[in-house]
Design an enzyme around this catalytic site. Sequence first.
Site, short mmCIF file in Angstrom:
data_model
loop_
_atom_site.label_atom_id
_atom_site.label_comp_id
_atom_site.label_asym_id
_atom_site.label_seq_id
_atom_site.Cartn_x
_atom_site.Cartn_y
_atom_site.Cartn_z
N PHE A 147 0.86 -1.18 0.00
CA PHE A 147 0.00 0.00 0.00
C PHE A 147 0.90 1.23 0.00
CE2 PHE A 147 -2.45 3.56 1.36
CZ PHE A 147 -3.65 3.39 0.69
N ASP A 232 9.52 2.97 1.78
CA ASP A 232 8.34 3.78 2.10
C ASP A 232 8.06 3.61 3.60
OD1 ASP A 232 5.88 4.86 2.59
OD2 ASP A 232 4.89 4.01 0.83
N LYS A 261 2.72 11.36 6.93
CA LYS A 261 1.89 11.18 8.13
C LYS A 261 2.41 11.94 9.36
CE LYS A 261 0.00 6.71 6.66
NZ LYS A 261 -1.38 6.97 6.32
C1 LIG Z 1 3.14 3.02 3.49
C2 LIG Z 1 2.22 4.10 2.99
N1 LIG Z 1 2.58 4.83 1.92
C3 LIG Z 1 1.81 5.82 1.46
C4 LIG Z 1 0.60 6.12 2.04
C5 LIG Z 1 -0.25 7.23 1.46
O1 LIG Z 1 -0.28 8.34 2.29
P1 LIG Z 1 -1.42 9.46 2.09
O2 LIG Z 1 -2.71 8.86 2.53
O3 LIG Z 1 -0.96 10.59 2.98
O4 LIG Z 1 -1.40 9.83 0.64
C6 LIG Z 1 0.18 5.39 3.15
C7 LIG Z 1 -1.13 5.67 3.79
O5 LIG Z 1 -1.69 4.89 4.52
C8 LIG Z 1 1.00 4.35 3.64
O6 LIG Z 1 0.64 3.60 4.69
#
Ligand SMILES: Cc1ncc(COP(=O)(O)O)c(C=O)c1O
Length: 409
Positions: A147, A232, A261
């Site tokens: 994700f 990530d 976040k």
């Molecule tokens: C590992 C990871 N990358 C990217 C995102 C995307 O972040 P955003 O919702 O701020 O676009 C998330 C969101 O849950 C995430 O858990």
Amino acid sequence: MTAPAHERTSDDLIKAEEPVLAHNYHPLPVVVARAEGTWVEDVEGRRYLDMLAGYSALNFGHRHPALVEAAHRQLDRLTLTSRAFHNDRLAEFAERLAELTGLDMVLPMNTGAEAVESGIKVARKWAYDVKGVPADRATIVVAAENFHGRTTTIVSFSTDETARAGFGPFTPGFRIVPYNDLAALEEAVDETTAAVLLEPIQGEAGVVIPDDGYLAGVRELTRRKGCLFIADEIQSGLGRTGRTLAVEHEDVVPDVLLLGKALGGGIVPVSAVVARREVLGVLRPGEHGSTFGGNPLAAAVGTAVVELLETGEFQRRAADLGQILHSGLAELVGRGVTGFRARGLWAGVDVDPAIGTGREISERLMREGVLVKDTHGSTIRLAPPLTITADELRSALGSLEKVLGAGGR
Ligand SMILES: Cc1ncc(COP(=O)(O)O)c(C=O)c1O
């Protein structure tokens, strides 16, 4: 006439959303009106322990005094310049974030998905400019069950059909391999590969932790094959797992780190691509940007977040309190819990489907005054603010025990 929000009940407000708000979420039926620290309060004044913390966006709790103060101070001085001009807060934010992560350069963005998109663009540009991949041939290798966000390019390499169906055509250039499988990665990476993009722990998949040695193996493989390792850490980073970054559990430094976040302190969206100079140095003026990325309010809050992490206190709390979380969950295995995965103050808990779906368990917990969120059927995710106390954590575990009917051993 529409009544002002403060005169409307939770039920009224939930009903009012239905015709005017896109139905892309299915929230628990709780309407939060106020929050402080680990606690939120609904419209009627009922209090709930927040065991989700905005999917880790609230690692420091709601309205942490140091973060609110930094935001207030900045609101009174300067909020937005755009990157057409310099602002007096951005240099310090970038310096301290680079120092905290052991990398060299920062590309400030806003949401997590933007950081991922930016990381992909930078990796492709690096592949063409530095590695010498022929134009438009660069590939990026990703893991199944990933994700990384919701943009068209990101869902192009999702394996979740709900996230993809109806949104094609998709962006080419991605190869998907099973997570936690170094042999598959070895096979997928070739001379066109710009980067391997992975979550060090797969959050949305249910807090899936790879075997010891996997991340170090990815580091070794990417170095040997001459491609980048993009970690990530948008959900796993910034204290959640008991370290500043989840990759630190295997002493790994990636080439590119994606943060989001919690970087915004639960106040404003702040994300960043942080990387070695050789990588982020490929960007030239006009090639990438964002009107809000690196704005002075975001930089002030982001700097205050980095300052909190520099103390090491939150990483320590996550590691220490994580012991209580892990042993509490271990006691529930076989008593409503079929299994769990946890690191620091982060856990994916598989509930016996005979007791209820993840959604039903989340609703029962809500009625007990504890907020969590389900993911994938019968799994619930626990990610409390790192400011939670031992007593609050034990109380949340007690509520979980109660709703699972595991009380009478
Ligand atoms: C590992 C990871 N990358 C990217 C995102 C995307 O972040 P955003 O919702 O701020 O676009 C998330 C969101 O849950 C995430 O858990």
